[in-house]
Scaffold this active site. Sequence first.
Site, PDB file in Angstrom:
ATOM      1  N   GLY A   4       9.048   2.180   2.217  1.00 22.22           N
ATOM      2  CA  GLY A   4       9.176   1.585   3.543  1.00 22.22           C
ATOM      3  C   GLY A   4      10.615   1.323   3.932  1.00 22.22           C
ATOM      4  O   GLY A   4      11.043   1.618   5.061  1.00 22.22           O
ATOM      5  N   THR A  63       8.273   1.080  -6.023  1.00 23.65           N
ATOM      6  CA  THR A  63       7.102   1.082  -6.896  1.00 23.65           C
ATOM      7  C   THR A  63       6.360   2.401  -6.844  1.00 23.65           C
ATOM      8  O   THR A  63       6.028   2.983  -7.877  1.00 23.65           O
ATOM      9  CB  THR A  63       6.157  -0.072  -6.507  1.00 23.65           C
ATOM     10  OG1 THR A  63       6.831  -1.315  -6.701  1.00 23.65           O
ATOM     11  CG2 THR A  63       4.894  -0.050  -7.356  1.00 23.65           C
ATOM     12  N   CYS A  64       6.074   2.905  -5.650  1.00 25.04           N
ATOM     13  CA  CYS A  64       5.240   4.107  -5.513  1.00 25.04           C
ATOM     14  C   CYS A  64       5.819   5.286  -6.272  1.00 25.04           C
ATOM     15  O   CYS A  64       5.135   5.960  -7.026  1.00 25.04           O
ATOM     16  CB  CYS A  64       5.069   4.458  -4.040  1.00 25.04           C
ATOM     17  SG  CYS A  64       4.116   5.965  -3.777  1.00 25.04           S
ATOM     18  N   CYS A 116       2.164   5.084  -7.473  1.00 23.88           N
ATOM     19  CA  CYS A 116       1.312   6.204  -7.054  1.00 23.88           C
ATOM     20  C   CYS A 116       1.673   7.538  -7.706  1.00 23.88           C
ATOM     21  O   CYS A 116       0.802   8.258  -8.197  1.00 23.88           O
ATOM     22  CB  CYS A 116       1.387   6.385  -5.536  1.00 23.88           C
ATOM     23  SG  CYS A 116       1.665   4.893  -4.591  1.00 23.88           S
ATOM     24  N   LYS A 134       1.383   7.631 -11.637  1.00 21.86           N
ATOM     25  CA  LYS A 134      -0.052   7.427 -11.883  1.00 21.86           C
ATOM     26  C   LYS A 134      -0.831   8.714 -11.631  1.00 21.86           C
ATOM     27  O   LYS A 134      -1.663   9.139 -12.444  1.00 21.86           O
ATOM     28  CB  LYS A 134      -0.554   6.286 -10.993  1.00 21.86           C
ATOM     29  CG  LYS A 134      -2.051   5.971 -11.059  1.00 21.86           C
ATOM     30  CD  LYS A 134      -2.887   6.746 -10.043  1.00 21.86           C
ATOM     31  CE  LYS A 134      -2.446   6.640  -8.613  1.00 21.86           C
ATOM     32  NZ  LYS A 134      -2.729   5.395  -7.959  1.00 21.86           N
ATOM     33  N   TYR A 178      15.552  10.605  -3.046  1.00 20.29           N
ATOM     34  CA  TYR A 178      15.597   9.468  -2.125  1.00 20.29           C
ATOM     35  C   TYR A 178      17.036   9.037  -1.856  1.00 20.29           C
ATOM     36  O   TYR A 178      17.388   8.687  -0.728  1.00 20.29           O
ATOM     37  CB  TYR A 178      14.773   8.304  -2.684  1.00 20.29           C
ATOM     38  CG  TYR A 178      13.329   8.320  -2.246  1.00 20.29           C
ATOM     39  CD1 TYR A 178      12.837   7.357  -1.373  1.00 20.29           C
ATOM     40  CD2 TYR A 178      12.448   9.306  -2.690  1.00 20.29           C
ATOM     41  CE1 TYR A 178      11.523   7.373  -0.959  1.00 20.29           C
ATOM     42  CE2 TYR A 178      11.139   9.325  -2.283  1.00 20.29           C
ATOM     43  CZ  TYR A 178      10.673   8.360  -1.416  1.00 20.29           C
ATOM     44  OH  TYR A 178       9.371   8.389  -0.991  1.00 20.29           O
ATOM     45  N   GLY A 208     -10.737  -5.221 -11.663  1.00 18.54           N
ATOM     46  CA  GLY A 208     -11.740  -4.318 -11.092  1.00 18.54           C
ATOM     47  C   GLY A 208     -11.260  -3.583  -9.861  1.00 18.54           C
ATOM     48  O   GLY A 208     -12.068  -3.018  -9.124  1.00 18.54           O
ATOM     49  N   TYR A 235      -8.108  -0.979  -7.780  1.00 22.25           N
ATOM     50  CA  TYR A 235      -7.569   0.376  -7.899  1.00 22.25           C
ATOM     51  C   TYR A 235      -6.992   0.635  -9.293  1.00 22.25           C
ATOM     52  O   TYR A 235      -7.357   1.592  -9.971  1.00 22.25           O
ATOM     53  CB  TYR A 235      -6.370   0.554  -6.948  1.00 22.25           C
ATOM     54  CG  TYR A 235      -6.616   0.692  -5.485  1.00 22.25           C
ATOM     55  CD1 TYR A 235      -6.487   1.930  -4.869  1.00 22.25           C
ATOM     56  CD2 TYR A 235      -6.899  -0.412  -4.692  1.00 22.25           C
ATOM     57  CE1 TYR A 235      -6.637   2.071  -3.508  1.00 22.25           C
ATOM     58  CE2 TYR A 235      -7.058  -0.283  -3.326  1.00 22.25           C
ATOM     59  CZ  TYR A 235      -6.929   0.955  -2.727  1.00 22.25           C
ATOM     60  OH  TYR A 235      -7.081   1.089  -1.382  1.00 22.25           O
ATOM     61  N   GLU A 239      -8.380   3.205 -12.229  1.00 21.04           N
ATOM     62  CA  GLU A 239      -7.575   4.419 -12.406  1.00 21.04           C
ATOM     63  C   GLU A 239      -7.079   4.549 -13.839  1.00 21.04           C
ATOM     64  O   GLU A 239      -7.181   5.619 -14.451  1.00 21.04           O
ATOM     65  CB  GLU A 239      -6.405   4.410 -11.419  1.00 21.04           C
ATOM     66  CG  GLU A 239      -6.856   4.658  -9.984  1.00 21.04           C
ATOM     67  CD  GLU A 239      -5.771   4.436  -8.953  1.00 21.04           C
ATOM     68  OE1 GLU A 239      -5.960   4.878  -7.799  1.00 21.04           O
ATOM     69  OE2 GLU A 239      -4.730   3.822  -9.275  1.00 21.04           O
ATOM     70  N   ARG A 284     -14.076  -4.325  -5.454  1.00 14.68           N
ATOM     71  CA  ARG A 284     -14.499  -5.263  -4.404  1.00 14.68           C
ATOM     72  C   ARG A 284     -13.782  -4.931  -3.091  1.00 14.68           C
ATOM     73  O   ARG A 284     -12.599  -4.648  -3.068  1.00 14.68           O
ATOM     74  CB  ARG A 284     -14.173  -6.696  -4.837  1.00 14.68           C
ATOM     75  CG  ARG A 284     -14.574  -7.761  -3.832  1.00 14.68           C
ATOM     76  CD  ARG A 284     -14.428  -9.140  -4.461  1.00 14.68           C
ATOM     77  NE  ARG A 284     -13.056  -9.421  -4.885  1.00 14.68           N
ATOM     78  CZ  ARG A 284     -12.139  -9.981  -4.095  1.00 14.68           C
ATOM     79  NH1 ARG A 284     -12.440 -10.313  -2.847  1.00 14.68           N
ATOM     80  NH2 ARG A 284     -10.921 -10.218  -4.554  1.00 14.68           N
ATOM     81  N   GLY A 298      -3.985  -7.798  -9.889  1.00 18.16           N
ATOM     82  CA  GLY A 298      -3.363  -8.002  -8.588  1.00 18.16           C
ATOM     83  C   GLY A 298      -1.847  -8.034  -8.652  1.00 18.16           C
ATOM     84  O   GLY A 298      -1.237  -8.062  -9.721  1.00 18.16           O
ATOM     85  N   HIS A 301     -18.322  27.215   3.840  1.00 22.24           N
ATOM     86  CA  HIS A 301     -19.327  27.406   2.791  1.00 22.24           C
ATOM     87  C   HIS A 301     -18.846  28.417   1.765  1.00 22.24           C
ATOM     88  O   HIS A 301     -18.264  29.439   2.135  1.00 22.24           O
ATOM     89  CB  HIS A 301     -20.637  27.884   3.419  1.00 22.24           C
ATOM     90  CG  HIS A 301     -21.750  28.027   2.432  1.00 22.24           C
ATOM     91  ND1 HIS A 301     -22.438  26.942   1.922  1.00 22.24           N
ATOM     92  CD2 HIS A 301     -22.277  29.125   1.846  1.00 22.24           C
ATOM     93  CE1 HIS A 301     -23.348  27.376   1.074  1.00 22.24           C
ATOM     94  NE2 HIS A 301     -23.265  28.698   1.008  1.00 22.24           N
ATOM     95  N   GLU A 351     -18.398  20.598   3.527  1.00 23.51           N
ATOM     96  CA  GLU A 351     -19.318  20.955   4.605  1.00 23.51           C
ATOM     97  C   GLU A 351     -20.465  19.964   4.735  1.00 23.51           C
ATOM     98  O   GLU A 351     -21.123  19.883   5.788  1.00 23.51           O
ATOM     99  CB  GLU A 351     -19.873  22.365   4.406  1.00 23.51           C
ATOM    100  CG  GLU A 351     -20.798  22.512   3.205  1.00 23.51           C
ATOM    101  CD  GLU A 351     -21.335  23.936   3.055  1.00 23.51           C
ATOM    102  OE1 GLU A 351     -21.773  24.517   4.080  1.00 23.51           O
ATOM    103  OE2 GLU A 351     -21.324  24.455   1.933  1.00 23.51           O
TER     104      GLU A 351
END
Length: 496
Positions: free
Chosen positions: A33, A70-71, A76, A79, A128, A209, A211, A215, A238, A295, A470, A475
């Site tokens: 960000g 972090t990402c 992300c 991971k 970056y 419980g 993400y 993962e 949740r 968290g 298909h 589909e």
Amino acid sequence: MARKMLIDGEVGNSTEEEAHYDFDLFVIGAGSGGVRAARFSSQYGAKKVGICELPFHPISSEVIGGVGGTCVIRGCVPKKILVYGASFGPELEDARNYGWEVNEKIDFNWKKLLQKKTEEIVRLNGIYKRLLSNAGVKLFEGEGKVVGPNDVEVTQLDGTKLCYSAKHILIATGSRAQRPPIPGQELAITSDEALSLDELPKHVVILGGGYIAVEFASIWRGMGATVDLCFRKELPLRGFDDEMRTLVARNLEGRGINLHPRTSLTELVKTEDGIKAVTDHGEELVADVVLFATGRAPNTKRLNLDAVGVELDRAGAVKVDEYSRTSIPSIWAIGDVTNRINLTPVALMEGTCFAKTVFGGEPSKPDYSNVPCAVFCIPPLSVVGLSEEEAIAQAKGDILVFTSTFNPMKNTISGRQEKTGMKLIVDAETDKVLGASMCGPDAAEIMQGIGIALKCGATKAQFDSTVGIHPSAAEEFVTMRSVTRRIAASKPKTNL
């Protein structure tokens, strides 16, 4: 000092125009960000843009981080690399029924994958930095904090402090993993360390419980470890659609993960055999690694925000208005540090909107409707729009639910017993598709396209009139003709 209000048409007097600042914009935090906001602000006309970030390291702390955030460095991207790595083991097993003569013993080299992962995040860290340089943004390596409404201080690696004035300050420091306050908590690791373990664990206990928990459960199980997943609710994930959560749980168990619902950990004890994790039911699980995936908290503690009057909420997140402006008009905040929707693409959107608002002359509010997301468990879950429970809670009329559960074509040959599930939520009166969910291979790739349709306000009739590809799983989203159930508007009752 009067300040120019760049939104809602308010303009201050000329005093602001005559004031001199070292920077038009100074960003604290060079994650996804912050980098986006800095680059785009420069492109929109900010003449001097500065950004500061802690020195690079795969495992973060209060004094180390890295450009990319972090990402890119410990989220992300690495991971997903590990998810790819973990997927090959089961794929090789499935290959046998496709005619591939695979040796019974297949070796996995964790250190090799770890090295390749590290090489990739170092490469991205460099990219970056080049993006910032090419945009004319000046990068400072060190710890930044706010010392006034228009003043920042950067502590460099050698301890020297640099002070700069800025017309606008943007906070984009993200979040950090939390640890539950239980005895022995120091024996556990967080997702940061999990991505950089020296040795592949043989037995893992995971608390959480969400993400990250599911993962990493999939990653380690795919690489051959025994995994015990403990979580407080009846089902993991949740906040997601209950029907999809049930399917995810079934698939996790099908892959050999031991689920412990309605279970928390009360104590960790170091033993000769490893780490003993004691549950609130009195059960003892012994593992060589315990992961806390309980968290993340907004990264605001060392920013000095209270001292300058920036309001925080109870969780420590920066309070902002719909334009990402804080209680101090010259200070703004985007991304996880604001605790809105904590996803990298959302931080990118917020950064873009900030740059348009402040420097592009185009006041822009981030749009949080129909934000698609994915959980990269194996197989993955991806959703966009409302869950069934959310739709019922918000509905003014009846809701139509369309579902399809099937064995993917690939599994019919491999013999793997694992279902794919798809779901559409439709407003009965308007025929508008309110939400879509999928749990199965390539769910995220498929859901990105569905997200465009929902953003455009697509109706179920338009889905039905679309010709499918298909044979494909995708589909199924345009061939679900029969209503699974019709629900009259009422409040959902779930405690899963």
